[in-house]
Design a protein around this motif. Structure first.
Motif, PDB file in Angstrom:
ATOM      1  N   THR A  93      43.762  46.254  15.268  1.00  8.26           N
ATOM      2  CA  THR A  93      43.972  47.431  14.424  1.00  8.26           C
ATOM      3  C   THR A  93      44.118  47.011  12.970  1.00  8.26           C
ATOM      4  OG1 THR A  93      45.124  48.516  16.256  1.00  8.26           O
ATOM      5  CG2 THR A  93      45.414  49.471  14.064  1.00  8.26           C
ATOM      6  N   ARG A 102      45.218  55.332  15.831  1.00  2.54           N
ATOM      7  CA  ARG A 102      45.300  55.886  17.195  1.00  2.54           C
ATOM      8  C   ARG A 102      44.171  55.356  18.067  1.00  2.54           C
ATOM      9  NH1 ARG A 102      46.549  60.516  14.324  1.00  2.54           N
ATOM     10  NH2 ARG A 102      48.545  61.461  14.843  1.00  2.54           N
ATOM     11  N   SER A 103      42.975  55.320  17.513  1.00  2.00           N
ATOM     12  CA  SER A 103      41.808  54.880  18.267  1.00  2.00           C
ATOM     13  C   SER A 103      41.940  53.423  18.713  1.00  2.00           C
ATOM     14  CB  SER A 103      40.550  55.057  17.421  1.00  2.00           C
ATOM     15  OG  SER A 103      39.420  54.623  18.108  1.00  2.00           O
ATOM     16  N   GLU A 143      44.803  51.602  18.792  1.00  4.00           N
ATOM     17  CA  GLU A 143      46.032  51.358  19.545  1.00  4.00           C
ATOM     18  C   GLU A 143      45.992  51.982  20.943  1.00  4.00           C
ATOM     19  OE1 GLU A 143      48.883  49.466  18.622  1.00  4.00           O
ATOM     20  OE2 GLU A 143      47.489  48.808  17.076  1.00  4.00           O
ATOM     21  N   GLY A 144      45.198  53.032  21.126  1.00  6.72           N
ATOM     22  CA  GLY A 144      45.132  53.686  22.427  1.00  6.72           C
ATOM     23  C   GLY A 144      46.264  54.676  22.605  1.00  6.72           C
ATOM     24  N   ASP A 145      46.290  55.290  23.769  1.00  8.36           N
ATOM     25  CA  ASP A 145      47.262  56.340  24.060  1.00  8.36           C
ATOM     26  C   ASP A 145      48.526  55.829  24.743  1.00  8.36           C
ATOM     27  OD1 ASP A 145      45.663  58.321  22.984  1.00  8.36           O
ATOM     28  OD2 ASP A 145      44.610  58.652  24.874  1.00  8.36           O
TER      29      ASP A 145
END
Length: 147
Positions: free
Chosen positions: A7, A81-82, A84-86
């Protein structure tokens, strides 16, 4: 909260490309050298950014990397966000599930804090991130490396 290395590298790569002089297209290897990271790490990040439509990568003579308009105006929060993921900040399930899982308030509090972190980055764009004094510093770093 700590960001993954990919990231951080994605953000720095986009910032580096945002200050590239028009008509120049640094290679993945040159950006890796500018950012003092291994080429293999940079190549993986470049491939993901290209898939997201944030940069263009051209091979061969006259090739290199170029920021797209979408890359210039991309929300830093969306990008983070993309990459790091959910996932949750803490892992409550898995091989050794937390015994407090059924009645824990920590997980939801950390999720709210994580979303507040992302929300604070949402209004920022890559272009915002290279405004002075950062942009001139990036140009200075790349000029120093060229000599």
């Amino acid at each position: 909260m700590r960001l993954m290395r990919s990231t951080d590298l994605a953000l720095r790569t986009l910032m580096r490309l945002a200050v590239a002089e028009s008509g120049t297209a640094p290679t993945t290897r040159e950006v890796a050298a500018d950012m003092a990271v291994p080429y293999t790490h940079e190549a993986k990040v470049v491939a993901e950014l290209q898939k997201m439509g944030l940069l263009e990568a051209r091979r061969g003579r006259g090739g290199g990397l170029a920021l797209t308009e979408a890359g210039r105006t991309a929300s830093v929060g969306a990008l983070v966000r993309s990459f790091e993921g959910d996932g949750d900040v803490v892992e409550c399930e898995g091989a050794a599930p937390c015994p407090l899982n059924s009645a824990c308030r920590l997980r939801s509090a950390l999720r709210r804090a994580q979303e507040a972190f992302y929300a604070s980055l949402d209004p920022l764009t890559v272009a915002d991130m290279v405004a002075a004094p950062t942009g001139p510093l990036l140009l200075d770093i790349t000029a120093r490396d060229a000599t």
